[in-house]
Design a protein around this motif. Structure first.
Motif, PDB file in Angstrom:
ATOM      1  N   UNK B 143      -4.035   9.700  14.646  1.00  0.00           N
ATOM      2  CA  UNK B 143      -3.782   8.340  14.148  1.00  0.00           C
ATOM      3  C   UNK B 143      -2.511   8.321  13.306  1.00  0.00           C
ATOM      4  N   UNK B 144      -2.334   9.345  12.461  1.00  0.00           N
ATOM      5  CA  UNK B 144      -1.122   9.408  11.631  1.00  0.00           C
ATOM      6  C   UNK B 144       0.129   9.596  12.495  1.00  0.00           C
ATOM      7  N   UNK B 145       0.007  10.376  13.532  1.00  0.00           N
ATOM      8  CA  UNK B 145       1.129  10.535  14.484  1.00  0.00           C
ATOM      9  C   UNK B 145       1.498   9.175  15.078  1.00  0.00           C
ATOM     10  N   UNK B 146       0.460   8.448  15.486  1.00  0.00           N
ATOM     11  CA  UNK B 146       0.681   7.120  16.089  1.00  0.00           C
ATOM     12  C   UNK B 146       1.366   6.186  15.089  1.00  0.00           C
ATOM     13  N   UNK B 147       0.922   6.254  13.853  1.00  0.00           N
ATOM     14  CA  UNK B 147       1.535   5.392  12.821  1.00  0.00           C
ATOM     15  C   UNK B 147       3.006   5.758  12.629  1.00  0.00           C
ATOM     16  N   UNK B 148       3.313   7.051  12.728  1.00  0.00           N
ATOM     17  CA  UNK B 148       4.694   7.499  12.529  1.00  0.00           C
ATOM     18  C   UNK B 148       5.638   7.051  13.651  1.00  0.00           C
ATOM     19  N   UNK B 187      -0.049  -7.206  14.465  1.00  0.00           N
ATOM     20  CA  UNK B 187      -0.655  -7.249  15.806  1.00  0.00           C
ATOM     21  C   UNK B 187       0.058  -6.268  16.746  1.00  0.00           C
ATOM     22  N   UNK B 188       1.397  -6.289  16.738  1.00  0.00           N
ATOM     23  CA  UNK B 188       2.170  -5.360  17.574  1.00  0.00           C
ATOM     24  C   UNK B 188       1.896  -3.910  17.182  1.00  0.00           C
ATOM     25  N   UNK B 189       1.843  -3.674  15.871  1.00  0.00           N
ATOM     26  CA  UNK B 189       1.603  -2.310  15.384  1.00  0.00           C
ATOM     27  C   UNK B 189       0.249  -1.796  15.874  1.00  0.00           C
TER      28      UNK B 189
END
Lengths: 197, 201
Positions: B143-148, B187-189
C-alpha cells in the motif's frame, strides 16, 4: 464517526480492495519517543528563540546601545501596558499629579499670554490717543501763537493791509484791464482783428 | 490536569483547573500572557505533536527527517501563533504549516538528486524497506509503495483524507484548493492505488 463512515463509503464505492484493508501503516517510533520529544521540542524552541533575538540585534551595525535587559523586559512591559498591569497602574497613580502640574502650567501660560496680548493692545491704543492729543495740542498752540502774534501787530498796519487788499480786489473785479496796463496797448494789433469782432 | 490563566474583559486574571485535552481557546488565551506563554505552548505540543508527527512521517517516511521537521513546524508555530486569527481550528492551521515545510523539504531533496518535482524519489522507495522504525505486513508495504506512485500533492491529499480523516473543507483551507478539486484528486488517487494493489497482489 460520521466522517469515518463517509470516508469508508467513498472507498467501498471507488476501491473495494482498499476499502477492505485496515487503515494502518508500517511506521513505528522509538520507545517513549513522544514523551521525550515533547521536552526536546520545548528545549529546541527555547534555544532557537533565544538564539534568534540576540542574533537579530547583533547583526545590525549601528552605534546605539540599549539597557542589558531591555528586550527581555519589553514583552512584559508591553503586555502590562495593554492589559492594565502593574506598570500601567503605577503610571495611573502618578498621572493625576502630573496632570495637575501640567494643568497649572498651562493655565499660567494662558494667563501670561492673555496679559501680554491685552497689555500690548492697551499700550498701542494709549500711544495712538497720546499722538492725537499731541497733534490737537500743537494745533491749539499754533492757533494761540497766531492770535498772540496778531495781537502784537499795530492796528493801523492791519487796517492798511486790509484796505490795500480790499482795493486790489475791487479793482480786479471792476476793471480787469487795469490790472495789466499792457492790455490797453492796442497799437500793435492788426486792423483785421477788429473787423472780425 | 493543568493550571491556566484566563483573560476576562482584558483585565481580570483568574486561575482555573484545565482538563486535558485543552481547547484552542484555552491555549490561545494563555499564550497571550507573557508569563504563561511557554505553558500554553507546552499544552499545544502535548496535544498536537502526534498528529503533526504522523502527517510529516507518512510523507517523508524517515523518522529522523520527521523528527527534525516537526521541530521546525513547532518553532514556526511559536513564532506565528500570536498572529493566528482563529478563523479555523488550530490543528488545521498547524497542518498547513506542516504541509508547507514538508513539501519544501521534499522538493529540496529532489532538486539535490535532479529528480522531477512531481514524482516521489526512488530514495523514498528505498527507505520503505531499509529505513529504521518501518515494520509492517507485506500488504501494508505494498500500500505504501502504491501511495509513493502518486504525485506529491496528490499523495498529501490521499494521506489527509485516508489516514487523518479530514473533511474536504478543512483540506481546502489548508491547501488553498477548492473542495471539489480535492475530492476529484482523492478519487483519482484511490483509483490509482486500487489498480496498483490489484496489479501487485
Amino acid at each position: 464517526m460520521e466522517r469515518e463512515e463517509e470516508i469508508q463509503n467513498e472507498l467501498n464505492q471507488w476501491a473495494p480492495l482498499l476499502a477492505a484493508l485496515p487503515r494502518a501503516h508500517p511506521f513505528n517510533v522509538p520507545a517513549n519517543y513522544f514523551t521525550s520529544s515533547e521536552q526536546q521540542l520545548m528545549q529546541k524552541v527555547r534555544e532557537t528563540v533565544s538564539e534568534i533575538v540576540p542574533l537579530k540585534i547583533q547583526d545590525i551595525d549601528h552605534p546605539f546601545e540599549h539597557p542589558a535587559t531591555y528586550f527581555d523586559e519589553l514583552p512584559a512591559t508591553i503586555l502590562s501596558k495593554i492589559k492594565g498591569g502593574p506598570l500601567e497602574r503605577r503610571k495611573q497613580d502618578i498621572f493625576p499629579i502630573v496632570r495637575f502640574i501640567k494643568r497649572e502650567v498651562r493655565l499660567i501660560a494662558a494667563a501670561v499670554a492673555a496679559i501680554l496680548v491685552f497689555g500690548t493692545i492697551a499700550v498701542l491704543q494709549q500711544i495712538a490717543i497720546n499722538n492725537n492729543q499731541q497733534l490737537t495740542t500743537q494745533k491749539s498752540i499754533d492757533e494761540s501763537n497766531l492770535i498772540l502774534q496778531v495781537a502784537e501787530v499795530d492796528e493801523e498796519v492791519i487796517v492798511n493791509l486790509f484796505l490795500e487788499d480790499q482795493t486790489l480786489d475791487n479793482a480786479t473785479i471792476s476793471d480787469p484791464v487795469s490790472t495789466d496796463p499792457s492790455l490797453l496797448d492796442v497799437t500793435d494789433i492788426d486792423d483785421e482783428y477788429f473787423d472780425d469782432i | 490536569m493543568a493550571t491556566g490563566y484566563y483573560l476576562i474583559d482584558n483585565c481580570i486574571l483568574i486561575t482555573l483547573q484545565i482538563e486535558h485535552p485543552v481547547t484552542d481557546e484555552e491555549i490561545l488565551a494563555a499564550f497571550r500572557i507573557a508569563e504563561k506563554k511557554e505553558q500554553a505552548f507546552a499544552w499545544l505540543v502535548k496535544r498536537d505533536q502526534k498528529k503533526v508527527y504522523w502527517l510529516v512521517r507518512r510523507m517523508v517516511l524517515d523518522h529522523e527527517d520527521a523528527n527534525d521537521l516537526v521541530q521546525d513546524v513547532f518553532i514556526r508555530v511559536w513564532n506565528s501563533l500570536s498572529s493566528f486569527r482563529g478563523e479555523s481550528r488550530l490543528i488545521y492551521w498547524i497542518y498547513r504549516i506542516a504541509t508547507n515545510i514538508t513539501l519544501t523539504f521534499l522538493d529540496k531533496k529532489k532538486r539535490k538528486a535532479f529528480l522531477p518535482l512531481e514524482e516521489p524519489g526512488s530514495e523514498l522507495r528505498e527507505k520503505l524497506y531499509s529505513g529504521n522504525f518501518i515494520n509492517g505486513t507485506a500488504i501494508q508495504l505494498t500500500l505504501q509503495e502504491a501511495i509513493l506512485t502518486l504525485p506529491e500533492r496528490q499523495r498529501l491529499v490521499f494521506q489527509l483524507r485516508y489516514y487523518d480523516e479530514l473533511p474536504y473543507e478543512a483540506m481546502s483551507e489548508m491547501l488553498e484548493t477548492s473542495a471539489g478539486a480535492l475530492k476529484a484528486s482523492y478519487h483519482h488517487a484511490v483509483k490509482k492505488i486500487e489498480k496498483y494493489m490489484i496489479d501487485h497482489q
